[in-house]
Every structure is written in structure tokens, then in C-alpha cells.
Design a protein around this motif. Structure first.
Motif, short mmCIF file in Angstrom:
data_model
loop_
_atom_site.label_atom_id
_atom_site.label_comp_id
_atom_site.label_asym_id
_atom_site.label_seq_id
_atom_site.Cartn_x
_atom_site.Cartn_y
_atom_site.Cartn_z
N HIS A 1 0.87 -1.18 0.00
CA HIS A 1 0.00 0.00 0.00
C HIS A 1 0.90 1.23 0.00
O HIS A 1 1.86 1.29 0.75
N PRO A 2 0.62 2.21 -0.88
CA PRO A 2 1.56 3.34 -0.98
C PRO A 2 1.40 4.37 0.15
O PRO A 2 0.37 4.45 0.79
N PHE A 3 2.47 5.17 0.30
CA PHE A 3 2.45 6.38 1.11
C PHE A 3 1.89 7.50 0.27
O PHE A 3 2.15 7.58 -0.93
N ASN A 4 1.21 8.41 0.95
CA ASN A 4 0.92 9.71 0.36
C ASN A 4 1.93 10.64 1.01
O ASN A 4 1.83 10.91 2.21
N PRO A 5 2.96 11.11 0.28
CA PRO A 5 4.06 11.84 0.93
C PRO A 5 3.59 13.04 1.75
O PRO A 5 4.15 13.33 2.80
N LEU A 6 2.57 13.71 1.26
CA LEU A 6 2.13 14.91 1.99
C LEU A 6 1.41 14.53 3.27
O LEU A 6 1.55 15.20 4.30
N SER A 7 0.64 13.44 3.23
CA SER A 7 0.00 12.98 4.47
C SER A 7 1.06 12.61 5.50
O SER A 7 0.94 12.92 6.69
#
Ligand code: TPP
Ligand code: SF4
Ligand code: MG
Lengths: 350, 620
Positions: free
Chosen positions: A166-172
Motif C-alpha cells: 500500500h503506498p504512502f501519500n508523501p504529503l499525508s
């Protein structure tokens, strides 16, 4: 020449106006033809003169990856370090020398896999660093494995039947890590990219700028919906502080606040004008920016905000460090080595 | 009652109790009082990794041994002459450290049935005759402390806490030491808590008076000052000396000190100390992990600071990649490894010398790093300055290999004056250093000093010297990226030659061989200096001639080391590892050196070393 940027108040000013050319080096640029990194390099070189500071007081620090070759092409001081560690090295540099403008260049793997720990800690400390995170949703330099921002199910060399991650959302991630400045922009939109750099330079502390970057070799068209003139206006939410969040080629879409406090996208026609959210990048409550960062769909990229999500004030790490040193010197005077070595309990041998 | 006063040349005393009993503090306090009286001394704190294991259990026992005398004191003493045991666990764990016939002071109040069974005593050792070989002094330490403090408004439990002060007062009486230094110390420590302060002073005084009046002690001892070179002295711990050495190096080089670190036993005290000295411009950065710690230190070095990182073995493992980067960037950096027992978490509070090969080789590629090892607590000061000299002069990371024994141990230190310390010139680059064929003046970041092979150190902020450096192989001179085979070969050899060349500036190895007739040489490094020197002196007293040399520079070796080794018939290499220096010596000099190895987490005992050396010296 521009006014002094707040984050550069201690950096010596340039004696004469500079041009983009002053920031180019004689090194042959070695990215693949068509790589989005070229556009970012040109945008940054074009922006640098605006800083108005001496070129020798600018340092670019990078990790490892295609993106991290960046410092070689900037005619400033530069360190191409090791994988993931640029924020740590840059922290030591910035904490030591308030007279420097320190920039970090990193990739999605560099910043969010191997260097994730350093990234979040730089953000919470609010070190005066401007971090440019080139997100191409792939490991470029190692020839195309999925990265922590790749979509679930992505087929790559290391995930022939699709990635299960599952990916990261960099801004989150950044907002969760107490970041004071968080923004997103796109490699091909020079004007927008430079506007974000400008806001970052103004910000005192760590600025995280996610740059959607195209890797035409291993992950071509990853950001296509945001770039294609036919689709981009329908999927992109342009954040402008103080303005209503209305978007779409027909300006028929908008952002509203749901009953539970989170944000959602609605049709302008379906809501009262007063319900449309006015963008407030200075909102100290991180849940607002966080909620904004959750709007976009990770696969279709529908409803992707770009611009400055969050820009709030908090003392920088190095100003705190400096203040402690100045206080110590003011209270007890500069250290006296002989007195230190003597200590309190001595005896004489005659 | 007047008591007999006996003069001793030297004596070793050991305090043992629960981790919560304050034995380290008691030992430290006795030590500083003793130092002020002018005795030479060596200490060995011996405590568990657990902060406070359950009271009264063996894992919770914490001990402190101090050896002091009227002449050179080189070790904490193989065996203590006096043992203070605050409870059955302390007795059980420490009795083997007491010499047969030694004085055993036991706190009888803690010898109840439950406390005894907790540590596996089936019968009370105070009654079953098992201590007959010792001079036992049963003392109701806890109850006497409580009795002495009954006038104070405090619970029994609180009063009991002061029993270490009672014990200290008693020992200070026994060895005719003044109470004043401890009173001064208590004033500083408890100044803001008047009741606790008064209670502790009272307990201290009560312990002293008890010694004076009890019939349990018939004698008082005097240990006269040692004759030492004239000057002003203080007592100093190894980690403190390291911290001071770094501050001194910062002042003498004009480079502000930047410490990037992550807490780890037994190195954390260096961070604690340096974080107090902001008045010296010291920046301490407690990072998120060891990788960030060394990264920040390297970033600070690039910025023109004296970058330092402190850690122990596990932290060195994490820092390896960045040390390699520092080798490639050729920037000054000091890596302080206060070695502890390994592998992995190992024995966090115990000493070992098993990181030598890690320091030497623990990186990818050919990545030579100079290594300096202090040989005693006070020597950490000079060793830190020497590490800084090498790092700054040669633009290289340098290892300072300390260990738990020197770090936590203490000894008297002849305090140097600032002016007597060497200066270190950072020689920052200030302008172009190369002329191109067309006559243009340029700056080449990898054009070397022909003498030292060091590259220029050009810090940001200097116009005209803008340059880019990185971990990718660089072209000789220009520093541009280069994948050229011949250039890589050249650069690898040049970096090695630069480090090898440091030997030219190192003092030749000194051999201690008073008779000049020794056929056997004992070579050690680091903290084994004291025990080896002690063993050699004792052997000479027995008529066995042995030579001793202690290697301070482990990389590069002193230039004369090979010659020295080859001039003896036999070479013994005692180490607290399985033979790491021994391996380096054999590999480099093709000599059949003989290892003597222990990895018990403790310094060598003199007698064991003597036996081992004798065995070698007397055979063949
Ligand atoms: C310690 C270490 N592990 C692995 C690598 C191999 N490596 C180099 S770059 C990279 C991934 C780079 O991906 P990203 O940060 O997204 O940068 P991009 O190339 O996409 O710009 C990896 C795994 C390395 N150089 N060092
Ligand atoms: S592999 Fe991708 S990211 Fe790397 S240089 Fe080529 S196009 Fe750019
Ligand atoms: Mg990438």
C-alpha cells in the motif's frame, strides 16, 4: 532583485543581479532524454536568482537516485551523499551555518523508504531546509522497481504480478510528522513550480515540496491526467491561499467540509456558495491540510490539489540551538578552557 | 578509645550493593576524597545494564572498586582488600573479588531469611562458618542509620536511603580521610532539599563516629600521598577527559564543536557533558538514530565545524556507510567508539576491545580510517586532541577507540594549561589552487597537498570555490565524477597512501625495557596499559626481564613497530578480544606473535597476565 526572503534573512545578499546561467555548471547532464528532472533543473536554475543571495552561500545536498544527481548541475556548493541520508547531513550543515541557504534534493525511494526516518525528524524539528522530493513513483536509478509511492498492484521488474504494497501519500506523511510547510507541484508546470519555490523560500523552517516528476523510461505518464491539457483542469485543484476551492474546466467542482469535519469534493451546483471551503494554508490545525492531502485518488489522480497545503509558523531548530549558545555566552561569558579543565576539586603536588 | 593506626602502601576497597543503594556515588565520593589527598588511584565501576533490577537479587548488584596508594597505581587491584556488602546478593556476587583474609564489612540488617533464600543461601553465611577465612565485621548498618536519623521528619524508608552515607562515613574514618569534600558535594547536590541534605550529612557523620567508637574496628589505616610530578591535579573519568579533549581541540583549532549522536551505553556521558558547554559554542545534536547522528556531524564538518559522533559498537555498525562517505569526501570527522561487550547488544555496561577490526575494516571498498586508542582515563584527553589533529590535517574520518573500562574509570590527572596544548591549523582553502592550460585560475577540490596528500577543505560561503563532492569516484584533481579504471586505481591507492603517510607524524613506539635485557616483549593497545604495565613490573621484581609497549596508533602503526617486534625473541599480545591486534601484527609483519585473550567484560587481572607472560618467557 526580490525582497529578502524571510528564511534567508541571515544569508549574505548577492552584490549584483544573477541569471539562470550563473547557476549552470560545466558538467554534462546525464539524465535520460525526456526525463522530468531536466524541467525541474531548469525551473530551479531559473528561480535561484530570485533568492538574491550570494551563490557561494547556497548548498544543495542530495541522497542517491537519478534525482539526487541534481547538485552536480548546480553551480553552488553541493554534496551528493548516500541513499536516504541527505536530510541528516543537511541538518548538520544548516544547524552549523545560518548564513547558508540549504536545499535538499531527494526521490520517492530516497526520502520515503531508506530515508523515511530522517525526513520525518527533519520535519518535526523544523530545520531551515527546503526539501525537493522528486516523486516519479518508481526507483529510477536501480532500473524500475516499485517505490513506496507506487500504486498497489503496480507491475514492475520486482513485482511482475503486481505490487502488494500500500503506498504512502508523501504529503499525508509530512503533515503527520508535524511539518510546517507542505506543498505539491508538477515538473512540467514551470510557473507553478517556481511559485511554490518562492513560498518555500519565504517559509522559516523545513519546507517539503513534492514534485510530480515523469520517469519516461520506467514509469512513463505516471502523472498524465494532471499534465494532459484535455484532462488536467478537471482533475487538478489549484490551491491559492484565501481563495475558494473551485475547480474543473467548467469551474463546476468544489471542495466542501462534511459533517464529520473532513473535506470532500462536490458539484458547485449542489451546494450553497457559503459551503465552499476557502483555502487557508495558515490554518494551524493540521487536520485541514491532512484532509486536503487525502482528496486525490491514488490511481486515477482525480481531485489532486497542487500548491501550498500548509504554511504555519514555528521556531526553527537552529534558532533554538543558537539562542541557547547565545544565552550561555551572555550568562557566563565565552568558555574559559583553563577554568573548565581545573574544575572544582584540585590539589597541588609540590 | 584510641585505636591503632597502621600505614599501608596501597589498598583496594570494593563497595557492593543493590543498584538502588547508591554504590557508584559512594565509590565516586570516596575516590574524589582520596584523589584530593594525593594518592594515585584507579577505579573500576562494575554495574549491571538493568537500571534497577528487583531489589536484593543477583542481577541487581552494583559494585565499585577503588585501588589507591602511595606510588603508581595501575589497576583496580586483582582482589579487594576490603569489601563492603550491603546485602546477601552483594556478598554472594562479590565475595570472590575479596582477597582471602580481607576485611568484610556486612550490613547484617539485610540478612533476613527471605533475603537469603532469594539469592540461594540455604544457611546464613554470617553464621555457618563459610566466611571464616575473612575478617568479618558485622554491622547493623540500616538500623543504625535509621536510629541516627530519627529526629528528622522522614519515613523509615527515606531514612534507610541514607545508609550509603553511613557506610561512606565509616570507610572514610577507617582510611583517615576527611568528611569535608563529601559535605561540600552533598551541599551542592541537595542544596534545595534541606531535610534530605541534613539527613545525609548526619548519616555520614554517624558512620564516622561509629568507626571511632565501635569495637568492631581495632585499626585505622593511613595511606600516604604518592610522589607524582609537580603541578595541579584533579581526578578525572575517561568520558569526561574525552569531552574536555574535544573542547580543547575545538579551541586550539578554532573550529566550533558539533556533536551528532544517539544515546548508547557507555558513550552517553560524553553527550551529557558536552551538552553543558554551550558557552564554548558547542552544538550537541541528539539525532533520531546513529545514521542521522554521523550524517549531521559530517554535514557540520562540511560546514567548517569540528564534526564528532560518539557511540559504541552497535552504533558503529549503523554508521559504517557514512564513514565510507567521509572517506570518499575526504572531510575531517571524529568517530568515538566507547567499546563494550559484543556481539549485538552483548554486555552494554562491560568493557571489551573487540571493535578493532570493525574500525579497521568495517566498510565496503578500500576505506582506510586512522585509529587512535587512549590507554587510561586521563589519556582520553590527549587521544581526543590527537584524533582531531589527524582528522583536520589529513581531511579524514578518525576513530577514537575508547572502552568501557577507561570511559568509566578514573585517575588523577596533571591538568595541562591551554597554552601547553598543540594548536591545529585547519588551513581552509581561500582561493583558486590550479591554473588551467589557458591560464585560467580555478579551484580543484581534489588537488592534494604534496606533503600530506590532504585535499583542500573549502567551506561554503567562499566565493569562487563553489564545487560539488559526492560518494561517486572522483577524478584526481578536478573532483569531477569519473568511472575511469586507471583513475579509480590511482584514487584508491592515494587515499591509502594518505592514511599510511600519517605515520610520519606519529611518535615512534616507546618500549619500556629498563634492563635492556628482555627477550620477551608484551604489546598491548588501549585500556590494557595499566594491567600489562603492572604485570611487567611485578615480573621484573621477580627477576624475569620483560619489555612492554602500548600501541596508541592502530592505523597507521608507528613506523618503527615492525622493527621493535622483530628485535624480540617472543612477542605476547594480550587483548580483551580473540586476537584482533594480534591478527594485524601477524599479517603485517609476518611474525609469530602470541595472543593472550580474555573476553569476560572485565579488565585483565595482573596475576593472570603475569602467569601468561611468564609461561611464554620461560619456555624455549
Ligand atoms: C544503501 C543503498 N541501498 C541501495 C542502493 C541502490 N539504490 C540507488 S538509488 C535507489 C532508489 C532510488 O529511487 P528514488 O529515490 O525514487 O530515486 P529516482 O532514481 O527515482 O530519482 C536504490 C534502491 C544504494 N545506492 N544504497
Ligand atoms: S531512469 Fe527515469 S528518472 Fe532516471 S534519468 Fe531516466 S527518465 Fe529520469
Ligand atoms: Mg523515484
Amino acid at each position: 532583485m526580490a525582497e529578502t526572503f524571510a528564511s534567508l534573512s541571515l544569508v549574505p545578499k548577492a552584490d549584483a543581479p544573477q541569471s539562470a546561467k550563473d547557476f549552470k555548471t560545466d558538467q554534462e547532464v546525464r539524465w535520460c532524454p525526456g526525463c522530468g528532472d531536466y524541467a525541474i533543473l531548469a525551473a530551479v536554475q531559473g528561480f535561484m536568482p530570485e533568492l538574491g543571495v550570494k551563490r557561494e552561500n547556497i548548498v544543495f545536498v542530495s541522497g542517491i537516485g537519478c534525482s539526487s544527481r541534481f547538485p552536480y548541475y548546480m553551480n553552488t556548493y553541493g554534496v551528493h551523499s548516500i541513499h536516504g541520508r541527505a536530510p541528516a547531513i543537511a541538518t548538520g550543515l544548516a544547524a552549523s551555518r545560518p548564513d547558508l541557504s540549504v536545499w535538499v534534493v531527494t526521490g520517492d525511494g530516497d526520502a520515503l523508504s531508506i530515508g523515511g526516518n530522517h525526513l520525518i525528524h527533519a520535519l518535526r524539528r523544523n530545520v531551515n531546509l527546503k526539501i525537493l522530493l522528486f516523486n516519479n513513483r518508481i526507483y529510477g536509478l536501480t532500473k524500475g522497481q516499485f517505490s513506496p509511492t507506487s500504486e498497489t498492484g503496480k507491475i514492475t521488474k520486482s513485482s511482475p504480478v503486481g505490487s502488494v504494497d500500500h503506498p504512502f501519500n508523501p504529503l499525508s506523511v509530512a503533515i503527520g510528522a508535524e511539518a510546517t510547510f507542505v506543498a505539491r507541484t508538477i515538473d512540467s508546470d514551470r510557473q507553478h513550480l517556481q511559485s511554490v519555490l518562492r513560498a518555500a523560500a519565504e517559509h522559516e523552517g523545513t519546507a517539503l515540496i513534492e514534485i510530480y516528476q515523469n520517469c519516461d523510461i520506467f514509469n512513463d505518464n505516471a502523472w498524465e491526467p494532471l499534465k494532459n491539457p484535455d484532462t488536467r483542469d478537471d482533475v487538478t485543484i489549484r490551491l491559492v491561499h484565501g481563495e475558494k476551492l473551485i475547480f474543473g474546466s467548467q469551474l463546476d467542482r468544489c471542495v466542501v467540509r462534511k459533517a464529520d469535519g473532513t473535506l470532500a469534493v462536490a458539484n458547485v451546483a449542489d451546494v450553497a456558495e457559503s459551503e465552499i471551503v476557502v483555502h487557508d494554508a495558515h490554518n494551524v490545525d493540521p487536520s485541514y491540510a491532512f484532509s486536503l492531502s487525502r482528496l486525490s485518488h491514488p490511481e486515477t489522480l482525480q481531485d489532486t490539489p497542487i500548491g501550498v497545503f500548509r504554511d504555519v509558523k514555528r521556531p526553527t531548530f537552529e534558532s533554538g540551538l543558537r539562542a541557547q549558545i547565545e544565552t550561555a555566552e551572555a550568562v557566563a561569558g565565552a568558555g574559559d578552557l583553563n577554568a573548565l579543565l581545573q574544575g572544582k576539586d584540585t590539589w597541588e603536588v609540590r | 578509645m584510641s585505636k591503632e593506626v597502621v600505614e599501608l602502601d596501597h589498598v583496594s576497597i570494593r563497595f557492593a550493593g543493590d543498584s538502588g543503594d547508591g554504590m557508584q556515588l559512594t565509590g565516586d565520593q570516596f575516590t574524589s576524597t582520596t584523589a584530593i589527598l594525593g594518592n594515585d588511584l584507579t577505579t573500576l565501576p562494575d554495574f549491571p545494564a538493568e537500571i534497577r533490577a528487583p531489589a536484593g537479587t543477583l542481577p541487581g548488584v552494583s559494585a565499585f572498586q577503588l585501588h589507591f596508594g602511595n606510588a603508581d597505581i595501575l589497576t583496580p587491584g586483582d582482589f579487594a582488600d576490603v569489601l563492603v556488602a550491603m546485602n546477601p546478593a552483594a556478598l554472594k556476587a562479590n565475595l570472590k573479588e575479596l582477597r582471602k583474609g580481607g576485611d568484610l564489612l556486612v550490613n547484617t540488617d539485610e540478612f533476613g531469611a527471605r533475603a537469603l533464600t532469594k539469592v540461594g543461601y540455604e544457611t546464613n553465611p554470617l553464621e555457618d562458618g563459610s566466611l571464616d577465612g575473612y575478617n568479618v565485621h558485622p554491622i547493623a548498618l540500616t538500623s543504625m542509620t535509621v536510629e541516627a536519623l530519627k529526629e528528622f521528619d522522614m519515613s523509615k524508608k527515606e531514612a534507610e536511603r541514607a545508609k550509603n552515607m553511613f557506610a561512606l562515613g565509616m570507610l572514610l574514618w577507617m582510611f583517615t580521610r576527611p568528611l569535608e569534600p563529601t559535605i561540600k558535594f552533598l551541599d551542592a547536590k541537595f542544596g534545595k532539599k534541606p531535610v534530605i541534605l541534613a539527613a545525609n550529612k548526619k548519616a555520614l557523620q554517624a558512620g564516622w563516629s561509629f568507626g571511632e567508637t565501635t569495637e568492631s574496628f581495632a585499626t585505622q589505616f593511613v595511606v600516604k600521598p604518592a610522589s607524582m610530578p609537580t603541578g595541579t591535579y584533579r581526578n578525572i573519568h575517561g568520558n569526561l577527559a574525552t569531552a574536555y579533549g574535544l573542547i580543547a581541540a575545538s579551541k586550539r583549532s578554532g573550529l566550533p564543536l558539533f556533536l551528532g549522536t544517539y544515546p548508547i551505553t557507555p558513550a552517553s556521558d560524553i553527550l551529557h557533558e558536552l551538552s553543558k558547554h554551550k558557552g564554548f559554542g558547542v552544538r550537541t545534536f541528539q539525532a533520531e538514530d546513529e545514521i542521522a547522528a554521523i550524517g549531521a556531524a559530517l554535514g557540520a564538518s562540511y560546514a567548517g565545524m569540528l564534526g564528532v559522533t560518539t557511540t559504541s559498537g552497535p552504533g558503529v555498525a549503523l554508521k559504517s556507510e557514512t564513514i565510507g562517505l567521509a572517506v570518499a569526501l575526504e572531510l575531517p570527522l571524529i568517530i568515538i567508539d566507547v567499546q563494550r561487550g559484543g556481539p549485538s547488544t552483548g554486555l552494554p555496561t562491560k568493557t571489551e576491545q573487540a571493535d578493532l577490526l570493525q574500525a579497521m575494516f568495517g566498510r565496503n571498498g578500500e576505506a582506510p580510517v586512522p585509529i587512535v586508542a587512549p590507554q587510561s582515563p586521563a589519556d582520553c584527553f590527549n587521544a581526543a586532541i590527537e584524533a582531531a589533529r589527524i582528522a583536520i590535517t589529513y581531511r579524514t574520518p578518525v576513530f577514537l577507540l575508547s572502552d568501557g573500562y577507561v570511559a568509566n574509570g578514573a585517575e588523577p590527572w596533571l591538568i595541562p594549561t591551554e597554552d601547553s596544548l598543540p594548536t591545529i591549523d585547519p588551513k581552509f582553502a581561500t582561493g583558486p589552487n590550479h591554473t588551467l592550460e589557458d591560464g585560467t585560475e580555478v579551484f580543484w577540490p581534489f588537488k592534494r597537498d604534496p606533503e600530506t596528500l590532504a585535499r583542500p577543505w573549502a567551506i561554503p560561503g567562499v566565493a569562487g570555490l563553489e564545487h560539488r563532492i559526492g560518494g561517486i569516484e572522483k577524478q584526481d584533481g578536478t573532483g569531477n565524477i569519473s568511472y575511469d579504471p586507471a583513475n579509480h586505481d590511482f584514487m584508491v591507492r592515494t587515499r591509502q597512501a594518505k592514511v599510511d603517510g600519517i605515520a610520519k607524524t606519529i611518535e615512534p613506539l616507546l618500549v619500556d625495557d629498563p634492563s635492556g635485557a628482555a627477550k620477551t616483549l608484551v604489546i598491548g593497545w588501549g585500556s590494557t596499559y595499566g594491567p600489562i604495565q603492572d604485570a611487567c613490573r611485578n615480573l621484573r621484581d621477580e627477576g624475569i626481564q620483560v619489555a612492554h609497549a602500548q600501541v596508541r596508533h592502530l592505523n597507521p602503526f608507528p613506523a618503527n613497530l615492525g622493527e621493535v617486534i622483530k628485535s624480540y625473541d617472543k612477542v605476547v599480545v594480550p587483548e580483551m578480544n580473540l586476537g584482533q591486534l594480534n591478527m594485524l601484527l601477524r599479517a603485517k609483519y609476518l611474525v609469530d606473535t602470541i595472543g593472550f585473550n580474555q573476553v569476560r567484560g572485565l579488565p585483565f587481572k595482573t596475576q593472570e597476565l603475569m602467569d601468561a607472560i611468564k609461561e611464554v618467557a620461560s619456555h624455549g
